[in-house]
Motif scaffolding. Structure first.
Motif, short mmCIF file in Angstrom:
data_model
loop_
_atom_site.label_atom_id
_atom_site.label_comp_id
_atom_site.label_asym_id
_atom_site.label_seq_id
_atom_site.Cartn_x
_atom_site.Cartn_y
_atom_site.Cartn_z
N ARG A 1 22.58 24.43 -27.10
CA ARG A 1 22.70 24.77 -25.69
C ARG A 1 23.70 23.86 -24.99
NH1 ARG A 1 18.38 26.89 -21.56
NH2 ARG A 1 18.63 28.61 -23.00
N ARG A 2 23.57 22.54 -25.20
CA ARG A 2 24.46 21.57 -24.56
C ARG A 2 24.60 20.33 -25.42
NH1 ARG A 2 21.01 23.16 -20.60
NH2 ARG A 2 21.97 24.34 -18.91
N VAL A 3 25.73 19.64 -25.21
CA VAL A 3 25.93 18.31 -25.78
C VAL A 3 26.33 17.40 -24.63
CG1 VAL A 3 27.28 16.86 -27.35
CG2 VAL A 3 26.70 19.20 -28.01
N TYR A 4 25.54 16.38 -24.41
CA TYR A 4 25.87 15.36 -23.41
C TYR A 4 26.31 14.12 -24.16
CZ TYR A 4 23.14 18.21 -20.16
OH TYR A 4 22.65 19.24 -19.40
N THR A 5 27.40 13.55 -23.74
CA THR A 5 27.90 12.35 -24.39
C THR A 5 28.44 11.41 -23.33
OG1 THR A 5 29.30 11.50 -26.17
CG2 THR A 5 30.18 13.30 -24.83
N GLN A 6 28.51 10.14 -23.66
CA GLN A 6 29.02 9.19 -22.69
C GLN A 6 30.52 9.09 -22.76
OE1 GLN A 6 27.01 5.79 -24.83
NE2 GLN A 6 28.74 4.77 -23.89
N LEU B 1 21.90 14.61 -26.86
CA LEU B 1 22.38 13.48 -26.07
C LEU B 1 22.93 12.48 -27.05
CD1 LEU B 1 22.61 11.94 -23.39
CD2 LEU B 1 20.28 11.11 -23.77
N THR B 2 24.24 12.25 -26.99
CA THR B 2 24.87 11.33 -27.94
C THR B 2 25.55 10.19 -27.20
OG1 THR B 2 27.02 12.43 -27.99
CG2 THR B 2 25.34 13.26 -29.50
#
Length: 107
Positions: free
Chosen positions: A102-107, A2-3
């Motif tokens: 697995r995943r990268v969540y970013t705003q 989470l970035t």
């Protein structure tokens, strides 16, 4: 992962809200927009990314973001890359290369 915007800002990409960011430097008069859209962006710079404007006319957003989409910025030192990957980017890449991402969540 989470970035947030900090990862991009550290890479040389200005964020939307800070001084010098996209909202601060918005020039609606230079964008392909109707007078009503320009007025909305002058009153509230976040209008350039609003669904109301975008669904009618994608050009203001795309024109504004073009340098970032293309990955180029005017730099004082022409020999330097505009964007520099950070340690965060390298760490995420290592995790990807090792099959751990697995995943990268970013705003």
């Amino acid at each position: 992962f989470l970035t947030g915007a900090g990862v991009s800002v550290a890479a040389g990409i200005p964020d939307f809200r800070s001084p010098g960011g996209m909202y601060d430097t918005l020039r609606p008069d230079l964008l392909t927009a109707t007078q009503m859209e320009r007025r909305a962006m002058q009153m509230d710079p976040t209008a350039v990314v609003s669904w109301e404007v975008f669904r009618q006319n994608q050009l203001p957003y795309l024109e504004l973001r073009r340098p970032f989409i293309r990955g180029v910025l005017a730099h004082q030192d022409k020999n330097k890359d505009a964007y520099r990957p950070t340690l965060s980017h390298f760490f995420i890449r290592v995790c990807h290369d090792k099959g751990l991402l697995r995943r990268v969540y970013t705003q």
